[in-house]
Design an enzyme around this catalytic site. Structure first.
Site, PDB file in Angstrom:
ATOM      1  CB  SER A 251     -11.222  -7.176  -0.642  1.00  0.00           C
ATOM      2  OG  SER A 251      -9.988  -7.330  -1.639  1.00  0.00           O
TER       3      SER A 251
ATOM      4  CE1 TYR B  47      -7.057  -4.586   0.766  1.00  0.00           C
ATOM      5  CE2 TYR B  47      -7.414  -6.760   0.021  1.00  0.00           C
ATOM      6  CZ  TYR B  47      -7.143  -5.162   0.713  1.00  0.00           C
ATOM      7  OH  TYR B  47      -8.479  -4.505  -0.660  1.00  0.00           O
TER       8      TYR B  47
HETATM    9  P1  NDP Z   1      -5.705   3.979  -1.710  1.00  0.00           P
HETATM   10  O1  NDP Z   1      -4.508   3.524  -1.052  1.00  0.00           O
HETATM   11  O2  NDP Z   1      -5.946   4.790  -2.863  1.00  0.00           O
HETATM   12  O3  NDP Z   1      -6.277   4.802  -0.054  1.00  0.00           O
HETATM   13  C1  NDP Z   1      -6.713   4.455   0.924  1.00  0.00           C
HETATM   14  C2  NDP Z   1      -7.108   5.470   1.980  1.00  0.00           C
HETATM   15  O4  NDP Z   1      -7.289   4.789   3.125  1.00  0.00           O
HETATM   16  C3  NDP Z   1      -6.286   6.658   1.627  1.00  0.00           C
HETATM   17  O5  NDP Z   1      -7.268   8.235   2.090  1.00  0.00           O
HETATM   18  C4  NDP Z   1      -5.786   6.802   3.137  1.00  0.00           C
HETATM   19  O6  NDP Z   1      -5.019   7.566   3.723  1.00  0.00           O
HETATM   20  C5  NDP Z   1      -6.422   5.921   3.639  1.00  0.00           C
HETATM   21  N1  NDP Z   1      -6.106   4.641   4.950  1.00  0.00           N
HETATM   22  C6  NDP Z   1      -4.161   4.202   4.621  1.00  0.00           C
HETATM   23  N2  NDP Z   1      -4.358   4.295   6.085  1.00  0.00           N
HETATM   24  C7  NDP Z   1      -4.738   5.437   6.752  1.00  0.00           C
HETATM   25  C8  NDP Z   1      -4.475   5.366   8.428  1.00  0.00           C
HETATM   26  N3  NDP Z   1      -4.087   4.325   8.999  1.00  0.00           N
HETATM   27  N4  NDP Z   1      -5.432   5.755   9.386  1.00  0.00           N
HETATM   28  C9  NDP Z   1      -6.461   6.485   8.792  1.00  0.00           C
HETATM   29  N5  NDP Z   1      -6.327   6.715   7.044  1.00  0.00           N
HETATM   30  C10 NDP Z   1      -5.916   5.773   6.752  1.00  0.00           C
HETATM   31  O7  NDP Z   1      -6.996   2.812  -1.872  1.00  0.00           O
HETATM   32  P2  NDP Z   1      -8.062   2.254  -2.797  1.00  0.00           P
HETATM   33  O8  NDP Z   1      -9.474   4.082  -2.266  1.00  0.00           O
HETATM   34  O9  NDP Z   1      -7.633   1.748  -3.365  1.00  0.00           O
HETATM   35  O10 NDP Z   1      -8.970   1.200  -1.548  1.00  0.00           O
HETATM   36  C11 NDP Z   1     -10.431   2.219  -1.001  1.00  0.00           C
HETATM   37  C12 NDP Z   1     -10.804   0.931  -0.125  1.00  0.00           C
HETATM   38  O11 NDP Z   1     -11.425  -0.295  -1.051  1.00  0.00           O
HETATM   39  C13 NDP Z   1     -10.046   0.073   0.741  1.00  0.00           C
HETATM   40  O12 NDP Z   1     -10.608  -0.144   1.832  1.00  0.00           O
HETATM   41  C14 NDP Z   1      -9.200  -1.041   0.231  1.00  0.00           C
HETATM   42  O13 NDP Z   1      -8.824  -2.237   0.695  1.00  0.00           O
HETATM   43  C15 NDP Z   1     -10.541  -1.395  -0.549  1.00  0.00           C
HETATM   44  N6  NDP Z   1     -10.310  -1.608  -2.365  1.00  0.00           N
HETATM   45  C16 NDP Z   1      -9.811  -1.558  -2.722  1.00  0.00           C
HETATM   46  C17 NDP Z   1      -9.288  -1.798  -4.513  1.00  0.00           C
HETATM   47  C18 NDP Z   1      -8.995  -1.014  -5.071  1.00  0.00           C
HETATM   48  O14 NDP Z   1      -8.974  -1.892  -6.999  1.00  0.00           O
HETATM   49  N7  NDP Z   1      -9.091  -0.084  -5.875  1.00  0.00           N
HETATM   50  C19 NDP Z   1     -10.495  -3.727  -5.028  1.00  0.00           C
HETATM   51  C20 NDP Z   1     -11.290  -3.918  -3.472  1.00  0.00           C
HETATM   52  C21 NDP Z   1     -11.182  -2.611  -2.774  1.00  0.00           C
HETATM   53  P3  NDP Z   1      -3.511   9.055   2.916  1.00  0.00           P
HETATM   54  O15 NDP Z   1      -4.106   8.852   1.195  1.00  0.00           O
HETATM   55  O16 NDP Z   1      -3.805   9.124   3.971  1.00  0.00           O
HETATM   56  O17 NDP Z   1      -3.151   7.525   2.888  1.00  0.00           O
END
Ligand code: NDP
Length: 250
Positions: free
Chosen positions: A157, A170
């Site tokens: 990130s 985070y």
């Molecule tokens: P979302 O919150 O939309 O998705 C996160 C995913 O991680 C979901 O599928 C969620 O599952 C899963 N997850 C969360 N906690 C757990 C856990 N305890 N065990 C297993 N799975 C888990 O996030 P994004 O798609 O936006 O983010 C994806 C990645 O990109 C992350 O690492 C984030 O930090 C990074 N990122 C995102 C940005 C953005 O602007 N969106 C910017 C920079 C980085 P469930 O749906 O079941 O909760």
């Protein structure tokens, strides 16, 4: 062709016969990555904590006529050593190797100053965002080493490279991810068959972004589909030999 992964255009069969595991595959960027990898021919392993979301992605992949995925329900906040070992064992039985590992799952935690950051929340964020990718990587390394061409991709990130107020655990967990990626890339640098890199998707239209910026109009942000060039480049064979880098999607 440009060397910039943002300009990458993948051939239709890029991931044919490749076995790729995606964490957080049920929603957001991970869901789109899973669908995209399947579209380009991968046999996907959909890992996440919510079975119904993973099943919906599974159904979409089957309905499109792509290779049948596998599902692994695992909550990184609660998973124990045995859960990881069982996953590796079942993948060993079914595939005998792993060609791509996209560490994508993550949680935002609190947006609050360090002074007031709740300790239990801090530990949870560090555990899900950093400790779990470490344990998963360590557990799956023998399967990755059994591949002729394996790619590990960690998700970073902007706040994992420059700390900013109120991003707390985070941001610190993403600094840790950058460090984990660099250490592992260096340790495997003599093994041409394994590469390790980070990807920073940048501001993207997902649930996490909405939670971080509730006042923002999501329509002003790119959807996950628009980021898939760099993801395909890094997970597919065209990035062979590229290791120890941290890429931006935007
Ligand atoms: P979302 O919150 O939309 O998705 C996160 C995913 O991680 C979901 O599928 C969620 O599952 C899963 N997850 C969360 N906690 C757990 C856990 N305890 N065990 C297993 N799975 C888990 O996030 P994004 O798609 O936006 O983010 C994806 C990645 O990109 C992350 O690492 C984030 O930090 C990074 N990122 C995102 C940005 C953005 O602007 N969106 C910017 C920079 C980085 P469930 O749906 O079941 O909760």
């Amino acid at each position: 062709m440009s060397d910039d992964p943002r300009d990458y255009h993948a051939p239709a069969n890029l991931l044919h016969d490749r076995i790729v595991l995606i964490t957080g595959a049920g929603s957001g960027i991970g869901r789109t990555a899973a669908l995209t990898f399947a579209e380009y021919g991968a046999r996907t392993i959909l890992l996440g904590r919510t079975q119904a979301k993973l099943e919906a992605v599974y159904d979409e992949i089957l309905a499109a006529g792509w290779a049948r995925p596998s599902i692994s329900v695992m909550d990184f906040a609660a998973a124990q050593g045995d859960d990881y070992a069982q996953l590796a064992e079942s993948m060993q039985q079914e595939f005998g190797r792993l060609d791509g590992l996209l560490h994508n799952a993550g949680i935002l935690g609190e947006r609050s100053p360090i002074e007031h950051y709740e300790v239990s929340k801090w530990l949870e964020v560090m555990h899900v965002n950093l400790n779990a990718p470490f344990v998963l990587t360590q557990t799956l390394l023998p399967l990755l080493q059994a591949s002729d061409d394996a790619s590990i991709v960690f998700t970073s990130s902007g706040v994992g490279r420059r700390g900013r107020a109120y991003w707390g655990a985070y941001a610190v967990s993403k600094y840790g991810i950058e460090g984990l990626s660099q250490v592992l890339a260096d340790e495997t640098s003599a093994q041409e068959r394994i590469r390790v890199n980070c990807i920073n998707p940048g501001a993207t239209r997902t649930g996490m972004r909405r939670a971080a910026y509730p006042g923002e109009d999501p329509e002003t942000l790119p959807p996950p589909e628009s980021l898939m060039g760099p993801y395909l480049y890094l997970i597919g064979p065209d990035s062979r030999g590229v290791t120890g880098h941290s890429f931006d999607c935007q």
